[in-house]
Design a protein around this motif. Structure first.
Motif, PDB file in Angstrom:
ATOM      1  N   ALA A  24       0.833  -1.202   0.000  1.00  0.00           N
ATOM      2  CA  ALA A  24       0.000   0.000   0.000  1.00  0.00           C
ATOM      3  C   ALA A  24       0.870   1.255   0.000  1.00  0.00           C
ATOM      4  O   ALA A  24       0.608   2.223  -0.714  1.00  0.00           O
ATOM      5  CB  ALA A  24      -0.927  -0.010   1.215  1.00  0.00           C
ATOM      6  N   THR A  27       2.524   1.905  -3.509  1.00  0.00           N
ATOM      7  CA  THR A  27       1.619   2.436  -4.543  1.00  0.00           C
ATOM      8  C   THR A  27       1.448   3.939  -4.380  1.00  0.00           C
ATOM      9  O   THR A  27       1.135   4.636  -5.330  1.00  0.00           O
ATOM     10  CB  THR A  27       0.219   1.786  -4.500  1.00  0.00           C
ATOM     11  OG1 THR A  27      -0.371   2.012  -3.219  1.00  0.00           O
ATOM     12  CG2 THR A  27       0.280   0.304  -4.783  1.00  0.00           C
ATOM     13  N   MET A  28       1.641   4.435  -3.160  1.00  0.00           N
ATOM     14  CA  MET A  28       1.444   5.856  -2.914  1.00  0.00           C
ATOM     15  C   MET A  28       2.771   6.601  -2.750  1.00  0.00           C
ATOM     16  O   MET A  28       2.807   7.709  -2.201  1.00  0.00           O
ATOM     17  CB  MET A  28       0.529   6.052  -1.696  1.00  0.00           C
ATOM     18  CG  MET A  28      -0.882   5.521  -1.938  1.00  0.00           C
ATOM     19  SD  MET A  28      -1.747   6.450  -3.256  1.00  0.00           S
ATOM     20  CE  MET A  28      -2.601   5.125  -4.134  1.00  0.00           C
ATOM     21  N   GLN A 151      -3.488   2.030   3.584  1.00  0.00           N
ATOM     22  CA  GLN A 151      -3.741   2.393   2.184  1.00  0.00           C
ATOM     23  C   GLN A 151      -4.530   3.695   2.088  1.00  0.00           C
ATOM     24  O   GLN A 151      -4.186   4.575   1.296  1.00  0.00           O
ATOM     25  CB  GLN A 151      -4.505   1.266   1.480  1.00  0.00           C
ATOM     26  CG  GLN A 151      -4.844   1.549   0.019  1.00  0.00           C
ATOM     27  CD  GLN A 151      -3.634   1.383  -0.889  1.00  0.00           C
ATOM     28  OE1 GLN A 151      -3.199   0.281  -1.218  1.00  0.00           O
ATOM     29  NE2 GLN A 151      -3.076   2.511  -1.332  1.00  0.00           N
ATOM     30  N   VAL A 152      -5.579   3.823   2.883  1.00  0.00           N
ATOM     31  CA  VAL A 152      -6.431   5.016   2.799  1.00  0.00           C
ATOM     32  C   VAL A 152      -5.664   6.273   3.219  1.00  0.00           C
ATOM     33  O   VAL A 152      -5.724   7.306   2.543  1.00  0.00           O
ATOM     34  CB  VAL A 152      -7.690   4.847   3.674  1.00  0.00           C
ATOM     35  CG1 VAL A 152      -8.403   6.166   3.869  1.00  0.00           C
ATOM     36  CG2 VAL A 152      -8.632   3.829   3.055  1.00  0.00           C
ATOM     37  N   TYR A 155      -3.073   7.098   0.688  1.00  0.00           N
ATOM     38  CA  TYR A 155      -3.765   7.666  -0.470  1.00  0.00           C
ATOM     39  C   TYR A 155      -4.066   9.150  -0.243  1.00  0.00           C
ATOM     40  O   TYR A 155      -3.866   9.985  -1.123  1.00  0.00           O
ATOM     41  CB  TYR A 155      -5.053   6.883  -0.725  1.00  0.00           C
ATOM     42  CG  TYR A 155      -6.039   7.571  -1.633  1.00  0.00           C
ATOM     43  CD1 TYR A 155      -7.123   8.247  -1.095  1.00  0.00           C
ATOM     44  CD2 TYR A 155      -5.883   7.552  -3.012  1.00  0.00           C
ATOM     45  CE1 TYR A 155      -8.029   8.899  -1.919  1.00  0.00           C
ATOM     46  CE2 TYR A 155      -6.779   8.196  -3.850  1.00  0.00           C
ATOM     47  CZ  TYR A 155      -7.853   8.867  -3.295  1.00  0.00           C
ATOM     48  OH  TYR A 155      -8.751   9.507  -4.105  1.00  0.00           O
ATOM     49  N   GLU A 156      -4.545   9.508   0.965  1.00  0.00           N
ATOM     50  CA  GLU A 156      -4.841  10.909   1.262  1.00  0.00           C
ATOM     51  C   GLU A 156      -3.567  11.749   1.255  1.00  0.00           C
ATOM     52  O   GLU A 156      -3.575  12.906   0.829  1.00  0.00           O
ATOM     53  CB  GLU A 156      -5.562  11.041   2.609  1.00  0.00           C
ATOM     54  CG  GLU A 156      -7.041  10.706   2.547  1.00  0.00           C
ATOM     55  CD  GLU A 156      -7.881  11.802   1.881  1.00  0.00           C
ATOM     56  OE1 GLU A 156      -7.342  12.663   1.151  1.00  0.00           O
ATOM     57  OE2 GLU A 156      -9.104  11.809   2.119  1.00  0.00           O
ATOM     58  N   HIS A 158      -0.915  11.128  -0.555  1.00  0.00           N
ATOM     59  CA  HIS A 158      -0.519  11.288  -1.967  1.00  0.00           C
ATOM     60  C   HIS A 158      -1.388  12.341  -2.635  1.00  0.00           C
ATOM     61  O   HIS A 158      -0.926  13.151  -3.435  1.00  0.00           O
ATOM     62  CB  HIS A 158      -0.651   9.934  -2.680  1.00  0.00           C
ATOM     63  CG  HIS A 158      -0.030   9.895  -4.043  1.00  0.00           C
ATOM     64  ND1 HIS A 158      -0.729  10.229  -5.181  1.00  0.00           N
ATOM     65  CD2 HIS A 158       1.216   9.567  -4.467  1.00  0.00           C
ATOM     66  CE1 HIS A 158       0.066  10.099  -6.253  1.00  0.00           C
ATOM     67  NE2 HIS A 158       1.244   9.693  -5.827  1.00  0.00           N
ATOM     68  N   ARG A 159      -2.663  12.338  -2.263  1.00  0.00           N
ATOM     69  CA  ARG A 159      -3.606  13.316  -2.819  1.00  0.00           C
ATOM     70  C   ARG A 159      -3.216  14.737  -2.425  1.00  0.00           C
ATOM     71  O   ARG A 159      -3.194  15.653  -3.263  1.00  0.00           O
ATOM     72  CB  ARG A 159      -4.998  12.966  -2.294  1.00  0.00           C
ATOM     73  CG  ARG A 159      -6.120  13.654  -2.995  1.00  0.00           C
ATOM     74  CD  ARG A 159      -7.437  13.028  -2.561  1.00  0.00           C
ATOM     75  NE  ARG A 159      -8.494  13.987  -2.741  1.00  0.00           N
ATOM     76  CZ  ARG A 159      -8.823  14.946  -1.874  1.00  0.00           C
ATOM     77  NH1 ARG A 159      -8.203  15.033  -0.727  1.00  0.00           N
ATOM     78  NH2 ARG A 159      -9.776  15.810  -2.158  1.00  0.00           N
TER      79      ARG A 159
ATOM     80  N   ASN B 138       1.839   5.899  -7.666  1.00  0.00           N
ATOM     81  CA  ASN B 138       3.251   5.867  -8.028  1.00  0.00           C
ATOM     82  C   ASN B 138       3.394   5.341  -9.462  1.00  0.00           C
ATOM     83  O   ASN B 138       3.018   4.203  -9.738  1.00  0.00           O
ATOM     84  CB  ASN B 138       3.955   4.924  -7.046  1.00  0.00           C
ATOM     85  CG  ASN B 138       5.428   4.758  -7.319  1.00  0.00           C
ATOM     86  OD1 ASN B 138       5.960   5.243  -8.310  1.00  0.00           O
ATOM     87  ND2 ASN B 138       6.093   4.035  -6.430  1.00  0.00           N
ATOM     88  N   TYR B 141       4.941   1.955  -9.648  1.00  0.00           N
ATOM     89  CA  TYR B 141       4.312   0.815  -8.962  1.00  0.00           C
ATOM     90  C   TYR B 141       2.902   1.260  -8.626  1.00  0.00           C
ATOM     91  O   TYR B 141       2.617   1.638  -7.504  1.00  0.00           O
ATOM     92  CB  TYR B 141       5.092   0.489  -7.681  1.00  0.00           C
ATOM     93  CG  TYR B 141       4.627  -0.768  -6.965  1.00  0.00           C
ATOM     94  CD1 TYR B 141       3.783  -0.688  -5.854  1.00  0.00           C
ATOM     95  CD2 TYR B 141       5.062  -2.030  -7.370  1.00  0.00           C
ATOM     96  CE1 TYR B 141       3.371  -1.835  -5.184  1.00  0.00           C
ATOM     97  CE2 TYR B 141       4.650  -3.176  -6.700  1.00  0.00           C
ATOM     98  CZ  TYR B 141       3.812  -3.073  -5.608  1.00  0.00           C
ATOM     99  OH  TYR B 141       3.413  -4.214  -4.943  1.00  0.00           O
ATOM    100  N   GLN B 148      -7.837  -3.333  -1.950  1.00  0.00           N
ATOM    101  CA  GLN B 148      -7.371  -1.996  -1.566  1.00  0.00           C
ATOM    102  C   GLN B 148      -7.989  -0.943  -2.484  1.00  0.00           C
ATOM    103  O   GLN B 148      -8.371   0.144  -2.045  1.00  0.00           O
ATOM    104  CB  GLN B 148      -5.839  -1.901  -1.652  1.00  0.00           C
ATOM    105  CG  GLN B 148      -5.074  -2.874  -0.792  1.00  0.00           C
ATOM    106  CD  GLN B 148      -4.892  -2.392   0.646  1.00  0.00           C
ATOM    107  OE1 GLN B 148      -5.792  -1.797   1.220  1.00  0.00           O
ATOM    108  NE2 GLN B 148      -3.747  -2.686   1.223  1.00  0.00           N
TER     109      GLN B 148
END
Lengths: 256, 256
Positions: A24, A27-28, A151-152, A155-156, A158-159, B138, B141, B148
């Motif tokens: 997770a 990915t961010m 993950q959440v 994600y925030e 990254h946002r 990303n 990735y 998720q």
């Protein structure tokens, strides 16, 4: 900036959650992972579920105390499903939390701290945080799986980072087909009008109906190619209209 | 409103992902799950990982075709990690997507469609959607685990829903301690000033320093109780200042 954002997992019970959290994170765009007294680590389950994010696991620090994990941080946000009565500054919304985290991370390390799967963080651990955040959820079933919570919040973060002018994040966008010129669009609209009339759909010019359909097509933002397809269809239909008109004339002559 | 929002999983390979997706849905108040040709379902892994969200699994429909899953929907958003060249309306940002979904869901069913773990959705399946969305990630990735991705988009939907006036979502907030009155705050500030002076920290009144420290304390928004603690500390310190002054006087007298 994102490299300054650390994820701290305290006494994680399931090594699989560590692996999924690493995935997770990656990915961010996050890579700094610290584990405080994980129950079972390193572990084959963690590596298996990290699936392509093993580099995050490889770089992870393992420490004995939360204070070791966050000593150099200027902001430490404790993620808590159950809010305590501790009067610590609290974010109702993860996006507000992420804005401040990304702001501080420009200069210095900041940490997001996650607790145990069942019991979260202890009061003593929350006291080592500067802020609390919860993820707003279903009041009847509001506890996210640990790696889902990571993950959440990642994600925030990254946002919030994307919204910074300096981030130069590039969106993946589908290839844009070439749009038509105004003139080509005008030709199409005229063609459509002719077919509306010659088909008998409009027995007399009716500006509103014509405009409504033209607006629909304009809103669809047809590409040059699509417009060309539409015109081909209109032309094919017009052939039949012309044929029927000829046949009608033929039948009229034959009757007379 | 949330009950109108359907999650559709197409040909999910790992039953565990179905279970985790059900859990992710439930945390965000979603309950309508449809599975299109799942490889392996029902399955003990799905139930195990649903962990408290088995009701979502129990209510799930299993269908053969995506069209069966979305026939009654007014909006169908395909979640796609890899954008296709299909010129379908596309959301760069999941939050924009969620706003429209929640808007439509007031009246009618809408669906978020997720594809296979490895290959996502086929082009034919995307053509059955009204919109595409990707989760910005990303670039090196960028593919989230299926459950998720469900968690993140469900989270964004819940967030858009919270922002609607009609949702009456109640935040969990820590209990607010009683704040002091302006008068009590004034007494504390005066007390602090006296101690700053009598301690020798300020050899003469220095408005700026006093104000800076007072501002800090005001910003901390002390509760009534905390203010009381602070005043107790200041009083205890003042005892020592008074004692020292007496001792000084005593020593002076003895010298004379």
């Amino acid at each position: 900036m994102l490299s300054n954002i650390r994820i701290v997992l305290v006494q994680t019970f399931h090594p699989g959650n560590i692996g999924q959290a690493a995935r997770a994170m990656k990915t961010m765009g996050l890579s700094d992972l610290v584990l405080v007294r994980p129950r079972c680590y390193p572990d084959v389950e963690a590596s298996r579920l990290a699936a392509g994010a093993e580099d995050v696991l490889d770089g992870a620090r393992v420490v004995d105390e939360l204070s070791d994990a966050v000593a150099d941080c200027v902001q430490v946000v404790g993620a808590s499903a159950r809010l305590r009565s501790l009067p610590l500054p609290h974010f109702d919304e993860p996006d507000a939390m992420a804005e401040t985290v990304v702001g501080h991370a420009r200069q210095s390390p900041v940490a997001l701290v996650f607790g145990r799967e069942r019991s979260g963080l202890t009061n003593d651990e929350i006291r080592q945080c500067s802020h609390q955040v919860s993820i707003p959820a279903n009041p009847d079933y509001g506890i996210l799986n640990l790696s889902q919570a990571v993950q959440v919040l990642a994600y925030e973060v990254h946002r919030a980072w994307r919204r910074q002018p300096a981030s130069d994040y590039r969106y993946q966008r589908p290839a844009q087909a070439e749009p038509p010129t105004r003139e080509q669009l005008g030709h199409f609209q005229a063609h459509l009008s002719r077919v509306m009339a010659s088909s008998g759909f409009l027995t007399q010019p009716h500006a509103t109906t014509e405009q409504q359909l033209q607006t629909l097509f304009a809103r669809a933002q047809p590409s040059r190619r699509e417009l060309s397809l539409l015109r081909g269809l209109l032309s094919a239909l017009e052939q039949h209209i012309a044929t029927d008109l000829s046949d009608d004339k033929e039948r009229s002559r034959n009757r007379d």
